[in-house]
Scaffold this motif. Structure first.
Motif, PDB file in Angstrom:
ATOM      1  N   GLU A   1      -4.006   3.830  -1.404  1.00  6.22           N
ATOM      2  CA  GLU A   1      -3.719   3.122  -2.283  1.00  6.22           C
ATOM      3  C   GLU A   1      -3.134   1.933  -1.965  1.00  6.22           C
ATOM      4  O   GLU A   1      -1.762   1.814  -1.671  1.00  6.22           O
ATOM      5  CB  GLU A   1      -3.186   3.977  -3.681  1.00  6.22           C
ATOM      6  N   LEU A   2      -3.927   0.588  -2.347  1.00  9.77           N
ATOM      7  CA  LEU A   2      -3.172  -0.424  -2.262  1.00  9.77           C
ATOM      8  C   LEU A   2      -3.058  -1.035  -3.547  1.00  9.77           C
ATOM      9  O   LEU A   2      -2.858  -0.972  -4.542  1.00  9.77           O
ATOM     10  CB  LEU A   2      -4.249  -1.483  -2.469  1.00  9.77           C
TER      11      LEU A   2
ATOM     12  N   MET B   1      -3.666  -5.744   6.848  1.00 14.34           N
ATOM     13  CA  MET B   1      -4.618  -7.277   6.944  1.00 14.34           C
ATOM     14  C   MET B   1      -5.224  -7.948   7.178  1.00 14.34           C
ATOM     15  O   MET B   1      -5.769  -8.921   6.935  1.00 14.34           O
ATOM     16  CB  MET B   1      -2.982  -8.159   7.654  1.00 14.34           C
ATOM     17  N   GLN B   2      -5.699  -7.169   8.481  1.00 12.56           N
ATOM     18  CA  GLN B   2      -6.479  -7.688   8.928  1.00 12.56           C
ATOM     19  C   GLN B   2      -8.298  -7.432   8.185  1.00 12.56           C
ATOM     20  O   GLN B   2      -9.140  -7.622   7.935  1.00 12.56           O
ATOM     21  CB  GLN B   2      -7.668  -6.798  10.217  1.00 12.56           C
ATOM     22  N   THR B   3      -7.582  -6.661   7.529  1.00  9.88           N
ATOM     23  CA  THR B   3      -9.202  -6.201   6.139  1.00  9.88           C
ATOM     24  C   THR B   3      -9.683  -6.959   5.217  1.00  9.88           C
ATOM     25  O   THR B   3     -10.398  -7.662   4.068  1.00  9.88           O
ATOM     26  CB  THR B   3      -9.083  -4.842   5.708  1.00  9.88           C
ATOM     27  N   LEU B   4      -8.166  -6.766   4.748  1.00  8.15           N
ATOM     28  CA  LEU B   4      -8.052  -7.895   3.078  1.00  8.15           C
ATOM     29  C   LEU B   4      -8.303  -9.040   3.685  1.00  8.15           C
ATOM     30  O   LEU B   4      -8.695 -10.055   3.008  1.00  8.15           O
ATOM     31  CB  LEU B   4      -7.038  -7.893   2.589  1.00  8.15           C
ATOM     32  N   SER B   5      -8.421  -9.202   5.029  1.00  5.14           N
ATOM     33  CA  SER B   5      -8.075 -11.352   5.260  1.00  5.14           C
ATOM     34  C   SER B   5      -9.998 -11.709   5.409  1.00  5.14           C
ATOM     35  O   SER B   5     -10.098 -12.349   5.399  1.00  5.14           O
ATOM     36  CB  SER B   5      -7.566 -11.655   7.178  1.00  5.14           C
ATOM     37  N   LYS B   6     -10.385 -10.567   5.366  1.00  6.22           N
ATOM     38  CA  LYS B   6     -11.758 -10.553   5.263  1.00  6.22           C
ATOM     39  C   LYS B   6     -12.801 -10.455   4.021  1.00  6.22           C
ATOM     40  O   LYS B   6     -13.747 -10.921   4.123  1.00  6.22           O
ATOM     41  CB  LYS B   6     -13.295  -9.254   6.412  1.00  6.22           C
ATOM     42  N   LYS B   7     -12.070 -10.516   3.214  1.00  3.29           N
ATOM     43  CA  LYS B   7     -12.316  -9.887   1.722  1.00  3.29           C
ATOM     44  C   LYS B   7     -12.200 -11.565   0.572  1.00  3.29           C
ATOM     45  O   LYS B   7     -11.194 -12.304   0.783  1.00  3.29           O
ATOM     46  CB  LYS B   7     -12.001  -8.779   0.839  1.00  3.29           C
ATOM     47  N   THR B   8     -12.587 -11.065  -0.626  1.00  3.58           N
ATOM     48  CA  THR B   8     -12.564 -12.707  -1.317  1.00  3.58           C
ATOM     49  C   THR B   8     -11.197 -12.014  -2.720  1.00  3.58           C
ATOM     50  O   THR B   8     -11.033 -11.059  -2.355  1.00  3.58           O
ATOM     51  CB  THR B   8     -13.399 -13.076  -1.934  1.00  3.58           C
ATOM     52  N   LEU B   9     -10.506 -13.021  -2.736  1.00  7.54           N
ATOM     53  CA  LEU B   9      -9.907 -12.715  -4.273  1.00  7.54           C
ATOM     54  C   LEU B   9     -10.050 -11.497  -5.252  1.00  7.54           C
ATOM     55  O   LEU B   9      -9.857 -10.857  -5.568  1.00  7.54           O
ATOM     56  CB  LEU B   9      -8.875 -13.582  -4.477  1.00  7.54           C
TER      57      LEU B   9
ATOM     58  N   LEU C   1     -11.726  -0.131  -0.941  1.00 11.51           N
ATOM     59  CA  LEU C   1     -10.956  -0.626  -0.128  1.00 11.51           C
ATOM     60  C   LEU C   1      -9.898   0.257  -0.045  1.00 11.51           C
ATOM     61  O   LEU C   1     -10.139   0.102   1.889  1.00 11.51           O
ATOM     62  CB  LEU C   1     -10.307  -2.401  -0.746  1.00 11.51           C
ATOM     63  N   GLY C   2      -9.667   0.923   0.223  1.00 10.66           N
ATOM     64  CA  GLY C   2      -8.594   1.286   0.082  1.00 10.66           C
ATOM     65  C   GLY C   2      -9.541   2.925   0.879  1.00 10.66           C
ATOM     66  O   GLY C   2      -8.670   3.370   1.840  1.00 10.66           O
ATOM     67  N   GLU C   3     -10.254   3.602   0.228  1.00 11.09           N
ATOM     68  CA  GLU C   3     -11.239   4.128   1.307  1.00 11.09           C
ATOM     69  C   GLU C   3     -11.769   3.499   2.519  1.00 11.09           C
ATOM     70  O   GLU C   3     -11.433   4.725   3.704  1.00 11.09           O
ATOM     71  CB  GLU C   3     -12.034   4.194   0.200  1.00 11.09           C
ATOM     72  N   HIS C   4     -11.837   2.156   2.534  1.00 11.86           N
ATOM     73  CA  HIS C   4     -12.727   1.689   3.642  1.00 11.86           C
ATOM     74  C   HIS C   4     -11.326   1.818   4.615  1.00 11.86           C
ATOM     75  O   HIS C   4     -11.301   2.041   6.355  1.00 11.86           O
ATOM     76  CB  HIS C   4     -13.596   0.527   3.729  1.00 11.86           C
TER      77      HIS C   4
ATOM     78  N   ALA D   1       0.991  -1.012  -0.088  1.00 12.51           N
ATOM     79  CA  ALA D   1       0.037   0.545  -0.265  1.00 12.51           C
ATOM     80  C   ALA D   1       1.129   1.140   0.032  1.00 12.51           C
ATOM     81  O   ALA D   1       1.979   1.147   0.916  1.00 12.51           O
ATOM     82  CB  ALA D   1      -1.101   0.045   1.223  1.00 12.51           C
ATOM     83  N   ASP D   2       1.006   2.187  -0.765  1.00  7.80           N
ATOM     84  CA  ASP D   2       1.399   3.242  -0.501  1.00  7.80           C
ATOM     85  C   ASP D   2      -0.181   4.534   0.751  1.00  7.80           C
ATOM     86  O   ASP D   2      -1.467   4.505  -0.097  1.00  7.80           O
ATOM     87  CB  ASP D   2       1.121   3.864  -1.772  1.00  7.80           C
TER      88      ASP D   2
END
Length: 411
Positions: A230-231, A189-197, A207-210, A157-158
């Motif tokens: 920015e992911l 890592m916590q946010t993306l681990s709750k999302k699908t690929l 996702l970057g905004e959240h 991320a930036d």
């Protein structure tokens, strides 16, 4: 101009805290009019931070004897500074630019932030620190994240942030940069681990905004605000369990997408998402089929390519595309040649040179890449996202070249 410690005009307001039921501490303060959350901020109350409200930095925990001693010492230092002036002026007067503030601890107790302008810092009893209010940025190195559906991706991320409270940035956290980096990495890592690929690939902007809002909840008590996240998807290390379901939006095997960073990647993903949706609704060729299809035509030069394009020009093609393209092609010898494809009227036209009218899109690329693109070996989107194709104009209009390429494949 702020002279000799005059207040800088910051207005601090209390943040609501759920732990107020257990303590009289009013909590932290924000320069924003309202900053309230229903989340639990327990642990964000700092007993050593004065109860700052409406620019009141008075420390009411100080006893009467301590207050009298501080007053006497401060008066003596002021008197010494005045007697030795202007020699002392070289040491006690500080010039603070608009983008900085000075945080002063007088006899160990916090004072209002000073600046901009010329401010007075007393010798012997004042400890001070400059705080830069300008926006800063840092990079979170790629981390391996296991997605909700069992996939494994490498994501970085930036992040851009700025300080809104100079006092809190100094007293609330010891190493602001290191703490912010660690917080950003853990939150990501916590946010993306709750999302699908699929969600990570297609909704990185959202996702970057959240993620930025989640980080703000943790960094606001430090006097820091995250402006932008920015992911960056470095690559897919393992496919999800059970494979993809539904129409494929961004296959990992698309050439030129691996390792992309920055705004180009987000723009490409946004366009690809729209293109995939429209193509699926029209029952056209899927991305996977086009990538592995073999072109029935082969061109050895750009002039031969123009002859092939000229043979497929039609009113139907003009109706589907409706745009004029200007190509700047660089040969292996370094020479740059200009070509045009006009699909705006009649049966269309193409050839060498530049049209008198202004083109809708200008494209720059090498001769080898142009031939590969029109022969089907290189998709326009992959060429753009990998930097082989440079576009001046609307990207969606540029990607309509795929319609022309499909007509060439049918010949």
């Amino acid at each position: 101009m702020t002279m000799f410690g005059k207040s800088s005009g910051y207005e601090y307001q209390c943040l609501s805290q759920r732990d107020q039921l257990y303590s009289d501490n009013p909590g932290l303060f924000s320069s924003h009019a309202e900053f309230t959350h229903s989340h639990d901020h327990r642990g964000h109350s700092f007993d050593y931070v004065p109860k700052v409200s409406q620019n009141d930095f008075t420390d009411k925990t100080q006893g009467l004897l301590s207050w009298i001693c501080n007053l006497i010492v401060t008066f003596l230092v002021f008197l010494l500074t005045f007697i030795t002036f202007p020699i002392s002026g070289w040491f006690v007067l500080k010039v603070v630019p608009n983008y900085e503030r000075i945080v002063v601890f007088r006899l160990g107790r916090i004072r209002p932030p000073k600046g901009p302008g010329v401010v007075l810092v007393l010798p012997l009893i004042d400890q001070w620190q400059r705080v830069d209010l300008r926006t800063r940025a840092f990079n979170v190195p790629p981390c391996k994240v296991t997605t909700k559906d069992g996939g494994l991706v490498s994501v970085g991320a930036d992040i851009q942030f700025r300080i809104w409270s100079p006092v809190m940035s100094v007293v609330a956290v010891q190493d602001l940069n290191a703490s912010t980096r660690l917080t950003a990495q853990n939150a990501m890592m916590q946010t993306l681990s709750k999302k699908t690929l699929r969600e990570i690939q297609t909704e990185r902007i959202k996702l970057g905004e959240h993620l930025g809002m989640d980080m703000n909840e943790m960094t606001k008590p430090w006097g820091l605000e995250v402006d932008r996240v920015e992911l960056i998807l470095e690559g897919v290390l393992r496919e999800p369990d059970g494979g993809h379901s539904g129409p494929l939006i961004m296959p990992p095997s698309v050439p030129g997408l691996e390792g992309l960073t920055g705004p180009i990647q987000q723009l490409a993903m946004h366009f690809l998402n729209q293109t995939a949706t429209s193509q699926c609704s029209q029952d056209t060729l899927s991305f996977a089929d086009e990538l592995h299809s073999v072109s029935a035509v082969s061109f050895s030069s750009v002039d031969g390519l123009m002859d092939g394009v000229r043979s497929v020009l039609s009113e139907e093609l003009v109706h589907q595309v409706g745009a004029c393209y200007h190509f700047q092609i660089t040969t292996d010898s370094g020479q740059t040649n200009s070509y045009y494809v006009d699909l705006t009227q009649g049966h269309g036209a193409c050839g060498v040179g530049v049209l008198p009218r202004e083109p809708d899109v200008s494209l720059s690329m090498s001769e080898q890449d142009l031939l590969a693109m029109f022969q089907g070996d290189l998709r326009p989107f992959a060429a753009y996202s990998s930097g082989k194709l440079r576009v001046q104009g609307d990207l969606n209009t540029a990607m309509k070249l795929e319609t022309l390429i499909k007509h060439l494949k049918k010949t």
